[in-house]
Scaffold this motif. Structure first.
Motif, PDB file in Angstrom:
ATOM      1  N   ASP A  91       0.835  -1.194   0.000  1.00  0.00           N
ATOM      2  CA  ASP A  91       0.000   0.000   0.000  1.00  0.00           C
ATOM      3  C   ASP A  91       0.875   1.252   0.000  1.00  0.00           C
ATOM      4  OD1 ASP A  91      -2.830   1.178   0.572  1.00  0.00           O
ATOM      5  OD2 ASP A  91      -1.468   2.145   2.009  1.00  0.00           O
ATOM      6  N   ALA A  92       0.511   2.234  -0.821  1.00  0.00           N
ATOM      7  CA  ALA A  92       1.323   3.445  -0.948  1.00  0.00           C
ATOM      8  C   ALA A  92       1.409   4.209   0.367  1.00  0.00           C
ATOM      9  CB  ALA A  92       0.753   4.340  -2.046  1.00  0.00           C
ATOM     10  N   THR A  93       0.329   4.220   1.138  1.00  0.00           N
ATOM     11  CA  THR A  93       0.348   4.948   2.411  1.00  0.00           C
ATOM     12  C   THR A  93       1.402   4.363   3.343  1.00  0.00           C
ATOM     13  OG1 THR A  93      -1.989   5.492   2.219  1.00  0.00           O
ATOM     14  CG2 THR A  93      -1.019   5.629   4.415  1.00  0.00           C
ATOM     15  N   VAL A  94       1.424   3.050   3.468  1.00  0.00           N
ATOM     16  CA  VAL A  94       2.400   2.392   4.334  1.00  0.00           C
ATOM     17  C   VAL A  94       3.814   2.654   3.835  1.00  0.00           C
ATOM     18  CG1 VAL A  94       3.192   0.165   5.227  1.00  0.00           C
ATOM     19  CG2 VAL A  94       0.741   0.626   5.016  1.00  0.00           C
ATOM     20  N   SER A  95       4.019   2.518   2.535  1.00  0.00           N
ATOM     21  CA  SER A  95       5.349   2.716   1.954  1.00  0.00           C
ATOM     22  C   SER A  95       5.855   4.133   2.172  1.00  0.00           C
ATOM     23  CB  SER A  95       5.314   2.415   0.455  1.00  0.00           C
ATOM     24  OG  SER A  95       4.938   1.085   0.225  1.00  0.00           O
ATOM     25  N   VAL A  96       4.990   5.106   1.950  1.00  0.00           N
ATOM     26  CA  VAL A  96       5.404   6.500   2.094  1.00  0.00           C
ATOM     27  C   VAL A  96       5.667   6.840   3.556  1.00  0.00           C
ATOM     28  CG1 VAL A  96       4.674   8.908   1.813  1.00  0.00           C
ATOM     29  CG2 VAL A  96       4.301   7.268  -0.037  1.00  0.00           C
ATOM     30  N   VAL A  97       4.829   6.349   4.457  1.00  0.00           N
ATOM     31  CA  VAL A  97       5.045   6.623   5.884  1.00  0.00           C
ATOM     32  C   VAL A  97       6.376   6.017   6.347  1.00  0.00           C
ATOM     33  CG1 VAL A  97       4.217   6.108   8.219  1.00  0.00           C
ATOM     34  CG2 VAL A  97       2.621   6.952   6.480  1.00  0.00           C
ATOM     35  N   LEU A  98       6.632   4.765   5.981  1.00  0.00           N
ATOM     36  CA  LEU A  98       7.889   4.120   6.371  1.00  0.00           C
ATOM     37  C   LEU A  98       9.099   4.860   5.802  1.00  0.00           C
ATOM     38  CD1 LEU A  98       7.046   0.328   5.980  1.00  0.00           C
ATOM     39  CD2 LEU A  98       7.817   1.463   8.078  1.00  0.00           C
ATOM     40  N   CYS A  99       9.081   5.114   4.496  1.00  0.00           N
ATOM     41  CA  CYS A  99      10.223   5.779   3.856  1.00  0.00           C
ATOM     42  C   CYS A  99      10.366   7.216   4.349  1.00  0.00           C
ATOM     43  CB  CYS A  99      10.064   5.752   2.345  1.00  0.00           C
ATOM     44  SG  CYS A  99      10.206   4.106   1.644  1.00  0.00           S
ATOM     45  N   GLY A 100       9.245   7.886   4.562  1.00  0.00           N
ATOM     46  CA  GLY A 100       9.287   9.258   5.060  1.00  0.00           C
ATOM     47  C   GLY A 100       9.892   9.335   6.448  1.00  0.00           C
ATOM     48  N   ALA A 101       9.495   8.406   7.315  1.00  0.00           N
ATOM     49  CA  ALA A 101      10.049   8.389   8.673  1.00  0.00           C
ATOM     50  C   ALA A 101      11.551   8.139   8.637  1.00  0.00           C
ATOM     51  CB  ALA A 101       9.342   7.322   9.511  1.00  0.00           C
ATOM     52  N   MET A 102      11.992   7.198   7.804  1.00  0.00           N
ATOM     53  CA  MET A 102      13.426   6.915   7.691  1.00  0.00           C
ATOM     54  C   MET A 102      14.178   8.121   7.139  1.00  0.00           C
ATOM     55  SD  MET A 102      13.677   3.011   6.346  1.00  0.00           S
ATOM     56  CE  MET A 102      12.101   2.216   6.206  1.00  0.00           C
ATOM     57  N   ALA A 103      13.598   8.789   6.160  1.00  0.00           N
ATOM     58  CA  ALA A 103      14.249   9.948   5.548  1.00  0.00           C
ATOM     59  C   ALA A 103      14.395  11.089   6.552  1.00  0.00           C
ATOM     60  CB  ALA A 103      13.454  10.401   4.324  1.00  0.00           C
ATOM     61  N   VAL A 104      13.360  11.343   7.325  1.00  0.00           N
ATOM     62  CA  VAL A 104      13.430  12.401   8.334  1.00  0.00           C
ATOM     63  C   VAL A 104      14.468  12.045   9.402  1.00  0.00           C
ATOM     64  CG1 VAL A 104      12.144  13.563  10.172  1.00  0.00           C
ATOM     65  CG2 VAL A 104      11.113  13.271   7.913  1.00  0.00           C
ATOM     66  N   ALA A 105      14.545  10.775   9.770  1.00  0.00           N
ATOM     67  CA  ALA A 105      15.544  10.351  10.751  1.00  0.00           C
ATOM     68  C   ALA A 105      16.966  10.580  10.221  1.00  0.00           C
ATOM     69  CB  ALA A 105      15.345   8.881  11.109  1.00  0.00           C
ATOM     70  N   VAL A 106      17.181  10.309   8.942  1.00  0.00           N
ATOM     71  CA  VAL A 106      18.496  10.549   8.340  1.00  0.00           C
ATOM     72  C   VAL A 106      18.834  12.037   8.407  1.00  0.00           C
ATOM     73  CG1 VAL A 106      19.791  10.532   6.169  1.00  0.00           C
ATOM     74  CG2 VAL A 106      18.490   8.513   6.857  1.00  0.00           C
ATOM     75  N   TRP A 107      17.880  12.883   8.016  1.00  0.00           N
ATOM     76  CA  TRP A 107      18.099  14.337   8.066  1.00  0.00           C
ATOM     77  C   TRP A 107      18.394  14.802   9.494  1.00  0.00           C
ATOM     78  CZ3 TRP A 107      14.510  17.636  10.591  1.00  0.00           C
ATOM     79  CH2 TRP A 107      14.858  18.983  10.567  1.00  0.00           C
ATOM     80  N   ALA A 108      17.603  14.324  10.464  1.00  0.00           N
ATOM     81  CA  ALA A 108      17.772  14.747  11.851  1.00  0.00           C
ATOM     82  C   ALA A 108      19.118  14.313  12.412  1.00  0.00           C
ATOM     83  CB  ALA A 108      16.634  14.186  12.709  1.00  0.00           C
TER      84      ALA A 108
END
Length: 197
Positions: free
Chosen positions: A99-116
């Motif tokens: 599901d796109a929602t699950v994929s985007v939430v997972l990848c988005g959370a990982m991406a924000v963690a990398v930035w932080a």
């Protein structure tokens, strides 16, 4: 260290990560190249890793002009940041059919963690956001040209994957400070430190 050496390193990092990550996408069937007669390198059309290397170098140049990173980063940090981006790239190759929602939430959370972790500043955020917009737009252009396509279960954002902006965001965040981080200089005590010349 000359000013060209860190830039060559940054280009090669982008080239290598793009090549390995794209190999995962092609192997999983997430993406495929459609133009006949174009030479390949591993699983990629020959132009792809060069485009990624230049894009990473471009983001790094912008970050350097913005005086990033805002805190000292070392070559070891670059290795960790590069590994995180490659891991996220590889992870996205496993998302076909999800599901796109699950994929985007997972990848988005990982991406924000990398930035932080890398550099949680507005300047780094701005570079990451621009990458998250321009990267997918460029890939939409590639898809529209008929050079490549995403699988039908992974093309819900203008012909590209909905999680793609997250991947570009993370890559842009790390790229924003990588030119300075790959530079190593010796101080008078002989200690090796990272930083601008």
């Amino acid at each position: 260290m000359s000013t060209m050496r860190p830039r060559i390193i940054v280009f090669l990092l982008g080239f290598g990560i793009g090549l390995a990550g794209d190999a995962c996408h092609v192997a999983s069937g997430t993406t495929a190249y459609d133009w006949d007669g174009v030479p390949t390198l591993w699983n990629s059309a020959i132009w792809f890793p060069f485009a990624v290397g230049l894009a990473v170098l471009g983001a790094a140049e912008v970050g350097s002009r913005l005086d990033l990173p805002s805190r000292p980063r070392t070559p070891v940090d670059v290795v960790i940041g590069s590994a995180l981006i490659l891991a996220l790239y590889g992870f996205t190759a496993t998302l076909r059919g999800h599901d796109a929602t699950v994929s985007v939430v997972l990848c988005g959370a990982m991406a924000v963690a990398v930035w932080a972790w890398w550099d949680p500043t507005f300047r780094s955020l701005a570079v990451a956001m621009v990458a998250a917009i321009l990267g997918p737009l460029a890939e939409m252009g590639v898809v529209a040209s008929g050079a490549a396509h995403y699988a039908s279960d992974s093309d819900g954002l203008g012909g590209v994957a909905p999680w793609l902006p997250c991947l570009y965001f993370a890559a842009g965040a790390v790229a924003s400070g990588v030119i300075d981080a790959v530079q190593v200089r010796r101080v008078s005590t002989g200690e090796v430190v990272a930083g601008r010349e």
